[in-house]
Write a protein that holds these residues in place. Structure first.
Motif, PDB file in Angstrom:
ATOM      1  N   LYS A 103       2.015   7.023  -6.773  1.00  0.00           N
ATOM      2  CA  LYS A 103       0.959   7.936  -7.198  1.00  0.00           C
ATOM      3  C   LYS A 103       1.213   9.372  -6.731  1.00  0.00           C
ATOM      4  N   ASN A 104       2.081   9.551  -5.730  1.00  0.00           N
ATOM      5  CA  ASN A 104       2.319  10.865  -5.127  1.00  0.00           C
ATOM      6  C   ASN A 104       3.807  11.188  -5.103  1.00  0.00           C
ATOM      7  N   PRO A 105       4.468  11.307  -6.253  1.00  0.00           N
ATOM      8  CA  PRO A 105       5.910  11.561  -6.274  1.00  0.00           C
ATOM      9  C   PRO A 105       6.257  12.942  -5.722  1.00  0.00           C
ATOM     10  N   LYS A 162       0.832  -1.211   0.000  1.00  0.00           N
ATOM     11  CA  LYS A 162       0.000   0.000   0.000  1.00  0.00           C
ATOM     12  C   LYS A 162       0.863   1.256   0.000  1.00  0.00           C
ATOM     13  N   LEU A 163       1.952   1.251   0.777  1.00  0.00           N
ATOM     14  CA  LEU A 163       2.871   2.383   0.810  1.00  0.00           C
ATOM     15  C   LEU A 163       3.488   2.612  -0.565  1.00  0.00           C
ATOM     16  N   THR A 164       3.927   1.532  -1.206  1.00  0.00           N
ATOM     17  CA  THR A 164       4.546   1.621  -2.527  1.00  0.00           C
ATOM     18  C   THR A 164       3.560   2.191  -3.541  1.00  0.00           C
ATOM     19  N   GLU A 165       2.340   1.700  -3.510  1.00  0.00           N
ATOM     20  CA  GLU A 165       1.306   2.196  -4.424  1.00  0.00           C
ATOM     21  C   GLU A 165       1.070   3.686  -4.202  1.00  0.00           C
ATOM     22  N   TRP A 166       0.938   4.105  -2.947  1.00  0.00           N
ATOM     23  CA  TRP A 166       0.729   5.526  -2.632  1.00  0.00           C
ATOM     24  C   TRP A 166       1.924   6.358  -3.075  1.00  0.00           C
ATOM     25  N   TYR A 167       3.128   5.878  -2.805  1.00  0.00           N
ATOM     26  CA  TYR A 167       4.346   6.618  -3.140  1.00  0.00           C
ATOM     27  C   TYR A 167       4.448   6.852  -4.640  1.00  0.00           C
TER      28      TYR A 167
END
Length: 68
Positions: free
Chosen positions: A65-67, A58-63
């Protein structure tokens, strides 16, 4: 659920984001394990435990999407 060390978390986080990244070895002052009480988070926002792998995913997915 067994406790994770800081290096375990670093490896789990590093591998999907930057697998070639090298990090320093543990220092004597570093905490080997940490433990938290999540009961208040559970009460306020229905937060519950998950596996480290699910959390990192989940952290990787969020990261991604939000560079920056």
């Amino acid at each position: 659920m067994s406790p994770y060390g800081a290096s375990d978390l670093a490896e789990e986080t590093r591998d999907p984001l930057a697998p070639d990244l090298q990090y320093a070895e543990r220092r004597n002052a570093d905490a080997e394990y940490t433990h938290v009480d999540i009961s208040k988070a559970n009460e306020l926002i229905w937060y519950g435990p998950t596996t480290i792998q699910d959390g990192v995913e989940k952290l990787t997915e969020w990261y991604r999407k939000n560079p920056g």
